[in-house]
Design a protein around this motif. Structure first.
Motif, PDB file in Angstrom:
ATOM      1  N   ARG A  24       0.806  -1.224   0.000  1.00 46.81           N
ATOM      2  CA  ARG A  24       0.000   0.000   0.000  1.00 46.81           C
ATOM      3  C   ARG A  24       0.836   1.270   0.000  1.00 46.81           C
ATOM      4  O   ARG A  24       0.413   2.288  -0.542  1.00 46.81           O
ATOM      5  CB  ARG A  24      -0.939   0.005   1.197  1.00 46.81           C
ATOM      6  CG  ARG A  24      -2.015  -1.035   1.059  1.00 46.81           C
ATOM      7  CD  ARG A  24      -3.117  -0.803   2.011  1.00 46.81           C
ATOM      8  NE  ARG A  24      -4.159  -1.793   1.819  1.00 46.81           N
ATOM      9  CZ  ARG A  24      -5.279  -1.779   2.472  1.00 46.81           C
ATOM     10  NH1 ARG A  24      -5.517  -0.845   3.354  1.00 46.81           N
ATOM     11  NH2 ARG A  24      -6.179  -2.710   2.254  1.00 46.81           N
ATOM     12  N   LEU A  25       2.020   1.212   0.629  1.00 49.43           N
ATOM     13  CA  LEU A  25       2.844   2.416   0.738  1.00 49.43           C
ATOM     14  C   LEU A  25       3.907   2.508  -0.355  1.00 49.43           C
ATOM     15  O   LEU A  25       4.479   3.570  -0.558  1.00 49.43           O
ATOM     16  CB  LEU A  25       3.501   2.483   2.117  1.00 49.43           C
ATOM     17  CG  LEU A  25       2.517   2.628   3.285  1.00 49.43           C
ATOM     18  CD1 LEU A  25       3.244   2.524   4.612  1.00 49.43           C
ATOM     19  CD2 LEU A  25       1.753   3.935   3.181  1.00 49.43           C
ATOM     20  N   THR A  66      -3.473   4.372   4.713  1.00 54.07           N
ATOM     21  CA  THR A  66      -4.280   5.410   4.064  1.00 54.07           C
ATOM     22  C   THR A  66      -3.909   6.788   4.596  1.00 54.07           C
ATOM     23  O   THR A  66      -3.715   7.732   3.822  1.00 54.07           O
ATOM     24  CB  THR A  66      -5.780   5.140   4.273  1.00 54.07           C
ATOM     25  OG1 THR A  66      -6.092   3.873   3.687  1.00 54.07           O
ATOM     26  CG2 THR A  66      -6.635   6.225   3.654  1.00 54.07           C
ATOM     27  N   ARG A  69      -0.570   7.798   3.159  1.00 54.10           N
ATOM     28  CA  ARG A  69      -0.644   8.158   1.738  1.00 54.10           C
ATOM     29  C   ARG A  69      -1.247   9.545   1.564  1.00 54.10           C
ATOM     30  O   ARG A  69      -0.788  10.352   0.754  1.00 54.10           O
ATOM     31  CB  ARG A  69      -1.443   7.124   0.956  1.00 54.10           C
ATOM     32  CG  ARG A  69      -0.674   5.865   0.648  1.00 54.10           C
ATOM     33  CD  ARG A  69      -1.327   4.988  -0.406  1.00 54.10           C
ATOM     34  NE  ARG A  69      -2.756   4.970  -0.443  1.00 54.10           N
ATOM     35  CZ  ARG A  69      -3.542   4.048   0.135  1.00 54.10           C
ATOM     36  NH1 ARG A  69      -3.005   3.057   0.796  1.00 54.10           N
ATOM     37  NH2 ARG A  69      -4.848   4.125   0.038  1.00 54.10           N
ATOM     38  N   ARG A  73       0.645  12.744  -0.013  1.00 55.36           N
ATOM     39  CA  ARG A  73       0.092  13.485  -1.151  1.00 55.36           C
ATOM     40  C   ARG A  73      -0.003  14.977  -0.812  1.00 55.36           C
ATOM     41  O   ARG A  73       0.361  15.833  -1.624  1.00 55.36           O
ATOM     42  CB  ARG A  73      -1.275  12.936  -1.545  1.00 55.36           C
ATOM     43  CG  ARG A  73      -1.830  13.619  -2.787  1.00 55.36           C
ATOM     44  CD  ARG A  73      -3.102  13.001  -3.311  1.00 55.36           C
ATOM     45  NE  ARG A  73      -4.158  13.005  -2.331  1.00 55.36           N
ATOM     46  CZ  ARG A  73      -4.812  11.911  -1.906  1.00 55.36           C
ATOM     47  NH1 ARG A  73      -4.515  10.739  -2.411  1.00 55.36           N
ATOM     48  NH2 ARG A  73      -5.758  11.997  -1.008  1.00 55.36           N
TER      49      ARG A  73
END
Length: 168
Positions: A24-25, A66, A69, A73
């Protein structure tokens, strides 16, 4: 102290959690950091019965990925904005602007220090430590709605500080 079943599930599922976080990362280093954060969160949880420790850990890890992330961003967007704003040498603030910024920061610190304890704690956990509101509610022993209201009042106090700047 954390729920013993979570601690043992963490140990047994460490490799799986690490793989999931890396997927995921996007890299192993961030996954290791996230796994360490997960352990710290687990260790700080109050003891309590968790029906499915593995599912609980996977959900916590997913939420943590999440959050990371989203933060990455935001960081990239902010950095891009700074680069787009022009050369740093040309954007250097004047001494007057620096003095005004320092003064505003001191006033913001004073406003935060003057907040009621629970409001100040909720604000710092959310804005500085990046703790999710649901977790803040658990730490403070209040509802999620109460945390949202505490943060709204804190923001209003800080915005009142900036609203008065136009008179200077």
């Amino acid at each position: 102290m954390a729920e013993p079943s979570l601690v043992s599930a963490f140990g047994a599922q460490r490799a799986l959690l690490l793989r999931m976080l890396a997927a995921r990362l996007g890299n192993a280093a961030d996954a290791e950091d996230a796994l360490q954060d997960l352990w710290v969160r687990i260790a700080s949880l109050p003891a309590g019965q968790v029906d499915n420790p593995v599912a609980y850990l996977m959900r916590m890890a997913g939420n943590l990925a999440t959050d990371r992330r989203i933060a990455a961003r935001r960081r990239r967007l902010l950095e891009a904005h700074w680069v787009d704003a022009g050369d740093a040498a040309h954007d250097r603030p004047t001494p007057e602007r620096e003095a005004l910024a320092r003064d505003q920061l001191l006033r913001a610190d004073e406003v935060i220090a003057a907040m009621p304890e629970r409001m100040r704690t909720a604000y710092r956990l959310f804005r500085i430590d990046h703790v999710p509101q649901r977790e803040i509610a658990g730490r403070l022993g209040v509802s999620l709605s109460a945390v949202e209201k505490l943060l709204q009042r804190a923001y209003r106090r800080l915005h009142a500080l900036t609203d008065g700047d136009g008179d200077d």
